[in-house]
Design an enzyme around this catalytic site. Structure first.
Site, PDB file in Angstrom:
ATOM      1  N   LEU A 134       0.865  -1.178   0.000  1.00 36.99           N
ATOM      2  CA  LEU A 134       0.000   0.000   0.000  1.00 36.99           C
ATOM      3  C   LEU A 134       0.900   1.224   0.000  1.00 36.99           C
ATOM      4  CD1 LEU A 134      -3.017  -0.301   2.504  1.00 36.99           C
ATOM      5  CD2 LEU A 134      -3.107   0.080   0.039  1.00 36.99           C
ATOM      6  N   ASP A 135       0.646   2.178  -0.894  1.00 37.09           N
ATOM      7  CA  ASP A 135       1.428   3.407  -0.932  1.00 37.09           C
ATOM      8  C   ASP A 135       1.328   4.147   0.400  1.00 37.09           C
ATOM      9  OD1 ASP A 135       2.026   2.901  -3.594  1.00 37.09           O
ATOM     10  OD2 ASP A 135       0.353   4.112  -4.348  1.00 37.09           O
ATOM     11  N   PRO A 136       2.352   4.935   0.756  1.00 39.49           N
ATOM     12  CA  PRO A 136       2.279   5.714   1.999  1.00 39.49           C
ATOM     13  C   PRO A 136       1.044   6.607   2.087  1.00 39.49           C
ATOM     14  CG  PRO A 136       4.519   5.702   1.168  1.00 39.49           C
ATOM     15  CD  PRO A 136       3.681   5.029   0.118  1.00 39.49           C
TER      16      PRO A 136
END
Length: 309
Positions: A48-50
């Site tokens: 999951l992207d930041p």
């Protein structure tokens, strides 16, 4: 001759279904959970992207052997597309690369959705973990290089428009492995002639784990206040999901303790009885409700491929 090093941490096994907060990287989250649980091994099933929040399944110990089965599962995301700007990263972090004063109508957006349902061709973002000539695309992009990333097929099972505002539209998508939601936002904007980028992203589901299994990170870190180590670890372990939950989509066979011992030694077992499965490329063997092995069924035998302690 030196002795092999004893692994640090506890040999626990199970899944922690983390509700990852925004501005927290997936690798950072895995490191934090491994430290909190004092686990020997840890890994996650799908980055999951930041800037994204939501479900990040984290495998501890032997559960890391089941990560590929979760990686292949369906996922559900809720996401927001902001119109008028295309960005280098296809989300809020990147610099603006194209802009437009045009804003799409609800009718135009709805007319577009069938083009993005089913098996579609998609080019991953420049800032992605895709490897180009052995290098990660995001490393090349950070060095200022623009690379040609080949398109690939992904599957969109369901795409729903939830709400429309002048500058934003809100969607929900159910998709298969390898889908980049940031690419959807970019391509929507290009097709509508107004450009667009992701300004909000949350993952609510990763098969086979349900949304109500998610545990907020703050709820876990709050347990650090428990001074007694055993009490603290017991409180954390209560949040773990059994390793076998990741394999719920595979056929299951029930075996005896003696058969479990044979499988753990790496030996096949004979399957008897009228109801014994004839052939399965992958199946799960359970003894007393505990996961013993993943294996192949054929010619009246269960042959182990991966064995669990």
């Amino acid at each position: 001759m030196s002795k092999p090093r004893k692994p640090k941490g506890r040999p626990i096994s199970g899944w922690l279904i983390l509700d990852k907060p925004v501005d927290f990287g997936s690798t950072e989250a895995v490191g934090k959970i491994k430290w909190l649980f004092n686990a020997q091994k840890a890994g996650h099933a799908g980055t999951l992207d930041p800037l994204a929040s939501g479900m990040l399944p984290i495998a501890l110990g032997d559960a890391t052997k089941t990560v590929p089965y979760v990686m292949d599962g369906r996922k559900i995301y809720e996401f927001t597309v902001t119109w008028g700007e295309e960005r280098a990263s296809d989300d809020l972090e990147g610099e603006v690369t194209n802009s437009s004063e045009k804003r799409p109508t609800e009718e135009e957006i709805r007319a577009l959705l069938p083009n993005y349902t089913g098996v579609i061709s998609q080019v991953p973002p420049q800032f992605s973990a895709i490897k180009i000539a052995g290098e990660r695309a995001y490393d090349l992009a950070r060095d200022g290089e623009t690379v040609g990333i080949p398109s690939r097929e992904v599957e969109i099972h369901r795409l729903t428009l939830l709400k429309v505002e002048r500058d934003r539209a809100f969607f929900e998508v159910e998709c298969g492995k390898g889908t980049y939601v940031r690419s959807l936002a970019r391509d929507f904007g290009r097709d509508l002639g107004c450009f667009g980028h992701i300004s909000g992203l949350r993952r609510s589901f990763v098969a086979p784990f349900a949304e109500d299994m998610m545990v907020p990170l703050a709820e876990l870190t709050a347990l650090e206040a428990i001074e007694d180590r055993d009490e603290r670890l017991a409180a954390l372990d209560a949040f773990l999901v059994d390793t076998s939950e990741a394999l719920s989509a595979l056929p299951q066979i029930r075996i005896s303790d003696d058969q479990a011992h044979r499988l753990r030694m790496g030996n096949p077992i004979i399957l008897r009885g009228r109801d014994a499965p004839v052939a399965e490329p992958e199946a799960v063997a359970l003894a007393g409700g505990k996961l013993i092995a993943i294996g192949e069924i054929g010619e009246g035998e269960f042959r182990p491929k991966r064995v669990f302690a």
